[in-house]
Design a protein around this motif. Sequence first.
Motif, PDB file in Angstrom:
ATOM      1  N   PRO A 299       0.827  -1.210   0.000  1.00  0.00           N
ATOM      2  CA  PRO A 299       0.000   0.000   0.000  1.00  0.00           C
ATOM      3  C   PRO A 299       0.856   1.252   0.000  1.00  0.00           C
ATOM      4  O   PRO A 299       2.083   1.190  -0.096  1.00  0.00           O
ATOM      5  N   GLU A 300       0.209   2.394   0.119  1.00  0.00           N
ATOM      6  CA  GLU A 300       0.909   3.676   0.002  1.00  0.00           C
ATOM      7  C   GLU A 300       1.367   4.212   1.346  1.00  0.00           C
ATOM      8  O   GLU A 300       1.604   5.406   1.491  1.00  0.00           O
ATOM      9  N   TRP A 301       1.522   3.337   2.330  1.00  0.00           N
ATOM     10  CA  TRP A 301       1.997   3.799   3.624  1.00  0.00           C
ATOM     11  C   TRP A 301       2.837   2.699   4.282  1.00  0.00           C
ATOM     12  O   TRP A 301       2.785   1.534   3.901  1.00  0.00           O
TER      13      TRP A 301
ATOM     14  N   LEU B 291       4.377   6.307   0.935  1.00  0.00           N
ATOM     15  CA  LEU B 291       5.182   5.683  -0.102  1.00  0.00           C
ATOM     16  C   LEU B 291       4.764   6.234  -1.457  1.00  0.00           C
ATOM     17  O   LEU B 291       3.657   5.974  -1.941  1.00  0.00           O
ATOM     18  N   GLU B 292       5.633   7.016  -2.075  1.00  0.00           N
ATOM     19  CA  GLU B 292       5.303   7.677  -3.338  1.00  0.00           C
ATOM     20  C   GLU B 292       5.367   6.696  -4.501  1.00  0.00           C
ATOM     21  O   GLU B 292       6.195   5.779  -4.521  1.00  0.00           O
ATOM     22  N   GLN B 293       4.500   6.898  -5.502  1.00  0.00           N
ATOM     23  CA  GLN B 293       4.491   6.037  -6.681  1.00  0.00           C
ATOM     24  C   GLN B 293       5.787   6.140  -7.468  1.00  0.00           C
ATOM     25  O   GLN B 293       6.135   5.237  -8.239  1.00  0.00           O
ATOM     26  N   GLU B 294       6.514   7.213  -7.283  1.00  0.00           N
ATOM     27  CA  GLU B 294       7.792   7.389  -7.981  1.00  0.00           C
ATOM     28  C   GLU B 294       8.900   6.516  -7.414  1.00  0.00           C
ATOM     29  O   GLU B 294      10.024   6.514  -7.929  1.00  0.00           O
ATOM     30  N   GLY B 295       8.602   5.778  -6.350  1.00  0.00           N
ATOM     31  CA  GLY B 295       9.576   4.830  -5.835  1.00  0.00           C
ATOM     32  C   GLY B 295      10.446   5.341  -4.710  1.00  0.00           C
ATOM     33  O   GLY B 295      11.581   4.892  -4.551  1.00  0.00           O
TER      34      GLY B 295
END
Length: 314
Positions: free
Chosen positions: A88-90, A116-120
């Motif tokens: 997930p994004e966290w 957590l950014e999609q850009e990695g």
Amino acid sequence: MSIHSVRRECANLAWDNSIPPALHVKSGDEITFDCADASNGQLTADSTVVTLEKLTLAGFNPVNGPVFVDGAQPGDTLQVDVLRIENPEWGWTGLFPGFGLLADEFPEPALKIWKLEQEGFAWFDEKKGIKVPLRPFAGEMGVAQKKKGAFSVVPPYHTGGNIDTKHITVGSTLFLPVEVEGALFSIGDGHAAQGDGEVCGSAIETPMKVTVRLSVRKDKPYTKTPHFSTATADTPSGEYYCTTGIDSDVREAMRSAVRNMIDFLVAEYGLDRVGAYILCSVAGDLRMHEVVDMPNYVIGMMMPKSVLGPSNEV
């Protein structure tokens, strides 16, 4: 080849060869595991440091499984190819009183929630420009020991477990020594990023869906501890083959890691033991992979593949 899945509910808090398999698969099958985070869902993206006071630490580090692999027998090696990882994004990183390499110097609890950014990457401090590259992996991967009884999921063992080794990510291959019929593989403890050592006691911890391929190998009898092969050339030396040493005595763990690399080089490259020992000294990198999950340490002897010529298998 078949594709299977193991739900989050199929989780255990011990390594025990008497636990009934959650799944039976054939060698070469792919399995997706839906794993809780290290806190077993007790921490969320909305948690604060106050939440740490209410945690049940006995529920930490659940592992999904076990998976029985047809054809796996004691003395074989289980090959684990890491195919896909979703998180997930966290994530979270915590300091827990009494835990961590410098626990005596950091007695107060602390908690950092990460986006957590999609850009990695994840910002550690955006104003200061400090960010952490994401490289997700499962910290717990292992098989059952031949010894009867329940073994804690906190330490690493010679059969794997909480090895917390950041290099075993997508594209990497882990090799584990099989001690019981079916191997009884389990996995968990998702990390979005971690440094070698995991010195404060936690990484960027996160729930995770991880897909692996499990294959039985009859041709790697020298595998006595976890070995792994990296697949991404993101270091100056490129890709590595690594052997590990796992022991409560850090010196013995180091000696074991080097000894296991010597055995690998003799078996796969036809070197004599003296030559293999010399090569370890001039080209191998001895690293601390995991140092906080007592009583055992994980030490890796990492050999750059660029140094080695063609072999039977790496």
